[in-house]
Design a protein around this motif. Structure first.
Motif, PDB file in Angstrom:
ATOM      1  N   ILE A   1       0.045  -9.105  -0.230  1.00  0.00           N
ATOM      2  CA  ILE A   1       0.994  -9.267  -1.330  1.00  0.00           C
ATOM      3  C   ILE A   1       0.812  -8.165  -2.370  1.00  0.00           C
ATOM      4  O   ILE A   1       1.778  -7.553  -2.839  1.00  0.00           O
ATOM      5  CB  ILE A   1       0.835 -10.652  -1.974  1.00  0.00           C
ATOM      6  CG1 ILE A   1       1.319 -11.739  -1.005  1.00  0.00           C
ATOM      7  CG2 ILE A   1       1.605 -10.736  -3.289  1.00  0.00           C
ATOM      8  CD1 ILE A   1       1.026 -13.149  -1.477  1.00  0.00           C
ATOM      9  N   VAL A   2      -0.441  -7.900  -2.732  1.00  0.00           N
ATOM     10  CA  VAL A   2      -0.724  -6.863  -3.729  1.00  0.00           C
ATOM     11  C   VAL A   2      -0.285  -5.494  -3.209  1.00  0.00           C
ATOM     12  O   VAL A   2       0.292  -4.689  -3.955  1.00  0.00           O
ATOM     13  CB  VAL A   2      -2.226  -6.854  -4.094  1.00  0.00           C
ATOM     14  CG1 VAL A   2      -2.575  -5.640  -4.951  1.00  0.00           C
ATOM     15  CG2 VAL A   2      -2.588  -8.145  -4.825  1.00  0.00           C
ATOM     16  N   PHE A   3      -0.537  -5.227  -1.933  1.00  0.00           N
ATOM     17  CA  PHE A   3      -0.131  -3.948  -1.347  1.00  0.00           C
ATOM     18  C   PHE A   3       1.385  -3.788  -1.432  1.00  0.00           C
ATOM     19  O   PHE A   3       1.898  -2.747  -1.878  1.00  0.00           O
ATOM     20  CB  PHE A   3      -0.583  -3.884   0.107  1.00  0.00           C
ATOM     21  CG  PHE A   3      -0.096  -2.669   0.839  1.00  0.00           C
ATOM     22  CD1 PHE A   3      -0.639  -1.423   0.592  1.00  0.00           C
ATOM     23  CD2 PHE A   3       0.917  -2.769   1.775  1.00  0.00           C
ATOM     24  CE1 PHE A   3      -0.176  -0.296   1.257  1.00  0.00           C
ATOM     25  CE2 PHE A   3       1.385  -1.655   2.449  1.00  0.00           C
ATOM     26  CZ  PHE A   3       0.836  -0.417   2.188  1.00  0.00           C
TER      27      PHE A   3
ATOM     28  N   VAL B   1       3.110 -11.405  12.072  1.00  0.00           N
ATOM     29  CA  VAL B   1       4.406 -11.692  11.443  1.00  0.00           C
ATOM     30  C   VAL B   1       4.197 -12.100   9.988  1.00  0.00           C
ATOM     31  O   VAL B   1       4.961 -11.699   9.100  1.00  0.00           O
ATOM     32  CB  VAL B   1       5.152 -12.799  12.225  1.00  0.00           C
ATOM     33  CG1 VAL B   1       6.395 -13.247  11.460  1.00  0.00           C
ATOM     34  CG2 VAL B   1       5.546 -12.310  13.602  1.00  0.00           C
ATOM     35  N   GLY B   2       3.151 -12.885   9.740  1.00  0.00           N
ATOM     36  CA  GLY B   2       2.835 -13.267   8.370  1.00  0.00           C
ATOM     37  C   GLY B   2       2.516 -12.070   7.501  1.00  0.00           C
ATOM     38  O   GLY B   2       2.962 -11.989   6.347  1.00  0.00           O
ATOM     39  N   VAL B   3       1.756 -11.131   8.034  1.00  0.00           N
ATOM     40  CA  VAL B   3       1.445  -9.895   7.305  1.00  0.00           C
ATOM     41  C   VAL B   3       2.731  -9.155   6.952  1.00  0.00           C
ATOM     42  O   VAL B   3       2.932  -8.718   5.808  1.00  0.00           O
ATOM     43  CB  VAL B   3       0.518  -8.999   8.149  1.00  0.00           C
ATOM     44  CG1 VAL B   3       0.440  -7.591   7.564  1.00  0.00           C
ATOM     45  CG2 VAL B   3      -0.878  -9.607   8.242  1.00  0.00           C
ATOM     46  N   PHE B   4       3.610  -9.004   7.930  1.00  0.00           N
ATOM     47  CA  PHE B   4       4.884  -8.305   7.714  1.00  0.00           C
ATOM     48  C   PHE B   4       5.702  -8.984   6.611  1.00  0.00           C
ATOM     49  O   PHE B   4       6.199  -8.323   5.688  1.00  0.00           O
ATOM     50  CB  PHE B   4       5.669  -8.274   9.021  1.00  0.00           C
ATOM     51  CG  PHE B   4       7.060  -7.735   8.886  1.00  0.00           C
ATOM     52  CD1 PHE B   4       7.289  -6.362   8.830  1.00  0.00           C
ATOM     53  CD2 PHE B   4       8.149  -8.588   8.826  1.00  0.00           C
ATOM     54  CE1 PHE B   4       8.571  -5.855   8.704  1.00  0.00           C
ATOM     55  CE2 PHE B   4       9.439  -8.096   8.697  1.00  0.00           C
ATOM     56  CZ  PHE B   4       9.647  -6.730   8.641  1.00  0.00           C
ATOM     57  N   LEU B   5       5.813 -10.297   6.686  1.00  0.00           N
ATOM     58  CA  LEU B   5       6.633 -11.026   5.712  1.00  0.00           C
ATOM     59  C   LEU B   5       6.040 -10.954   4.306  1.00  0.00           C
ATOM     60  O   LEU B   5       6.782 -10.834   3.322  1.00  0.00           O
ATOM     61  CB  LEU B   5       6.773 -12.493   6.143  1.00  0.00           C
ATOM     62  CG  LEU B   5       7.609 -12.736   7.398  1.00  0.00           C
ATOM     63  CD1 LEU B   5       7.592 -14.210   7.765  1.00  0.00           C
ATOM     64  CD2 LEU B   5       9.042 -12.245   7.206  1.00  0.00           C
ATOM     65  N   LEU B   6       4.720 -11.010   4.200  1.00  0.00           N
ATOM     66  CA  LEU B   6       4.093 -10.946   2.880  1.00  0.00           C
ATOM     67  C   LEU B   6       4.360  -9.607   2.200  1.00  0.00           C
ATOM     68  O   LEU B   6       4.667  -9.556   1.002  1.00  0.00           O
ATOM     69  CB  LEU B   6       2.584 -11.178   3.003  1.00  0.00           C
ATOM     70  CG  LEU B   6       2.149 -12.618   3.280  1.00  0.00           C
ATOM     71  CD1 LEU B   6       0.664 -12.672   3.578  1.00  0.00           C
ATOM     72  CD2 LEU B   6       2.489 -13.526   2.104  1.00  0.00           C
ATOM     73  N   VAL B   7       4.237  -8.515   2.957  1.00  0.00           N
ATOM     74  CA  VAL B   7       4.486  -7.186   2.385  1.00  0.00           C
ATOM     75  C   VAL B   7       5.935  -7.056   1.957  1.00  0.00           C
ATOM     76  O   VAL B   7       6.245  -6.531   0.877  1.00  0.00           O
ATOM     77  CB  VAL B   7       4.115  -6.086   3.397  1.00  0.00           C
ATOM     78  CG1 VAL B   7       4.495  -4.710   2.860  1.00  0.00           C
ATOM     79  CG2 VAL B   7       2.622  -6.122   3.700  1.00  0.00           C
ATOM     80  N   VAL B   8       6.851  -7.543   2.788  1.00  0.00           N
ATOM     81  CA  VAL B   8       8.279  -7.405   2.488  1.00  0.00           C
ATOM     82  C   VAL B   8       8.689  -8.321   1.344  1.00  0.00           C
ATOM     83  O   VAL B   8       9.396  -7.899   0.414  1.00  0.00           O
ATOM     84  CB  VAL B   8       9.120  -7.705   3.745  1.00  0.00           C
ATOM     85  CG1 VAL B   8      10.609  -7.715   3.403  1.00  0.00           C
ATOM     86  CG2 VAL B   8       8.843  -6.663   4.827  1.00  0.00           C
ATOM     87  N   LEU B   9       8.258  -9.574   1.375  1.00  0.00           N
ATOM     88  CA  LEU B   9       8.669 -10.540   0.353  1.00  0.00           C
ATOM     89  C   LEU B   9       8.146 -10.185  -1.034  1.00  0.00           C
ATOM     90  O   LEU B   9       8.739 -10.578  -2.043  1.00  0.00           O
ATOM     91  CB  LEU B   9       8.211 -11.945   0.746  1.00  0.00           C
ATOM     92  CG  LEU B   9       8.912 -12.550   1.969  1.00  0.00           C
ATOM     93  CD1 LEU B   9       8.324 -13.913   2.305  1.00  0.00           C
ATOM     94  CD2 LEU B   9      10.415 -12.665   1.739  1.00  0.00           C
ATOM     95  N   ALA B  10       7.030  -9.446  -1.081  1.00  0.00           N
ATOM     96  CA  ALA B  10       6.504  -9.030  -2.385  1.00  0.00           C
ATOM     97  C   ALA B  10       7.463  -8.100  -3.109  1.00  0.00           C
ATOM     98  O   ALA B  10       7.361  -7.921  -4.331  1.00  0.00           O
ATOM     99  CB  ALA B  10       5.146  -8.341  -2.201  1.00  0.00           C
ATOM    100  N   THR B  11       8.418  -7.514  -2.381  1.00  0.00           N
ATOM    101  CA  THR B  11       9.384  -6.598  -2.984  1.00  0.00           C
ATOM    102  C   THR B  11      10.419  -7.334  -3.820  1.00  0.00           C
ATOM    103  O   THR B  11      10.817  -6.861  -4.899  1.00  0.00           O
ATOM    104  CB  THR B  11      10.123  -5.806  -1.880  1.00  0.00           C
ATOM    105  OG1 THR B  11       9.176  -5.237  -0.987  1.00  0.00           O
ATOM    106  CG2 THR B  11      10.978  -4.709  -2.475  1.00  0.00           C
ATOM    107  N   PHE B  12      10.855  -8.486  -3.351  1.00  0.00           N
ATOM    108  CA  PHE B  12      12.042  -9.122  -3.920  1.00  0.00           C
ATOM    109  C   PHE B  12      11.926  -9.506  -5.395  1.00  0.00           C
ATOM    110  O   PHE B  12      12.875  -9.269  -6.161  1.00  0.00           O
ATOM    111  CB  PHE B  12      12.429 -10.335  -3.073  1.00  0.00           C
ATOM    112  CG  PHE B  12      13.037  -9.950  -1.757  1.00  0.00           C
ATOM    113  CD1 PHE B  12      14.370  -9.585  -1.664  1.00  0.00           C
ATOM    114  CD2 PHE B  12      12.262  -9.929  -0.610  1.00  0.00           C
ATOM    115  CE1 PHE B  12      14.927  -9.213  -0.455  1.00  0.00           C
ATOM    116  CE2 PHE B  12      12.804  -9.552   0.613  1.00  0.00           C
ATOM    117  CZ  PHE B  12      14.143  -9.193   0.686  1.00  0.00           C
ATOM    118  N   PRO B  13      10.814 -10.094  -5.862  1.00  0.00           N
ATOM    119  CA  PRO B  13      10.758 -10.432  -7.296  1.00  0.00           C
ATOM    120  C   PRO B  13      10.938  -9.219  -8.204  1.00  0.00           C
ATOM    121  O   PRO B  13      11.405  -9.366  -9.335  1.00  0.00           O
ATOM    122  CB  PRO B  13       9.355 -11.035  -7.452  1.00  0.00           C
ATOM    123  CG  PRO B  13       9.013 -11.550  -6.100  1.00  0.00           C
ATOM    124  CD  PRO B  13       9.618 -10.563  -5.144  1.00  0.00           C
TER     125      PRO B  13
END
Length: 224
Positions: A27-29, A147-159
């Motif tokens: 998430i931080v990344f 898949v969880g790693v991928f989603l965490l990195v991508v979802l951190a962008t939206f906020p």
């Protein structure tokens, strides 16, 4: 720990995909990657097209790096299990005294200090009795976690990009985006503090927010 040397045997006692450190790190990344793109928007000259370009670039960058992180996560697990399996085979094949020394070298410092010859010999005997090579080097859980790693990195962008989609004033949108970034960094640090059993996780949350701000400034200064 003894599990670090046991014949590629996976411990699936975890009820959740990824441990808290992995989740928070991803998430931080993703957050820092997104902030560097959002920060490139000029308040004085940015138009709607510039904002769309910057937000699309942030999302595209995190999609790419999320994919890279996911693939490397699987490769890391594969590499580590292969190393452990080869080590276990070497331990089984060598002399007992040498095997015990090899096991001791794999234990963390705090554990090896309280582990005596009897415990080391018991570990060696369990390895000898184990069925080497019976477990797969890559499992379906690895792919789920990737898949969880991928989603965490991508979802951190939206906020961080949502304010630019909802607020017409670019300067205000940047302030809101930065505020959300610091809040997310604080929550990430607080989560790490609780996971580590820190006596004051709030302090660790504040430290993470400050550290994240410094890291973001360093990335921007280096041209990131």
């Amino acid at each position: 720990m003894a599990a670090n040397i046991q014949v590629g045997v996976e411990q699936h006692a975890r009820s959740r995909l990824l441990d808290p450190v992995d989740r928070i790190s991803e998430i931080v990344f993703g957050l820092i990657m997104a902030v560097t793109f959002v920060g490139s928007i000029s308040v004085a000259t940015a138009g709607s097209e510039d904002v769309r370009t910057a937000t699309a670039s942030a999302l595209g960058c995190n999609l790419a790096w999320g994919l890279v992180d996911a693939v490397m996560y699987v490769i890391r697990n594969l590499t580590e299990r292969t190393r452990r399996r080869r080590l276990a085979q070497r331990i089984v094949e060598c002399a007992p005294e040498t095997a015990r020394n090899m096991i001791a070298q794999e234990l963390p410092p705090g554990i090896v200090d309280i582990t005596g010859p009897k415990e080391l010999e018991a570990m060696r005997q369990r390895l000898v009795a184990a069925q080497l090579g019976s477990s797969p080097l890559v499992t379906s859980r690895d792919f789920l976690e990737a898949v969880g790693v991928f989603l965490l990195v991508v979802l951190a962008t939206f906020p961080l990009v949502v304010p630019f989609l909802l607020i017409d004033d670019v300067a205000m949108a940047k302030h809101v985006s930065r505020f959300l970034a610091f809040v997310m960094l604080f929550v990430a640090g607080y989560g790490l503090g609780r996971h580590a059993g820190h006596p004051n996780p709030l302090r660790l949350g504040a430290a993470m927010a400050v550290f994240g701000a410094v890291l973001i400034l360093a990335v921007i200064a280096l041209g990131g």
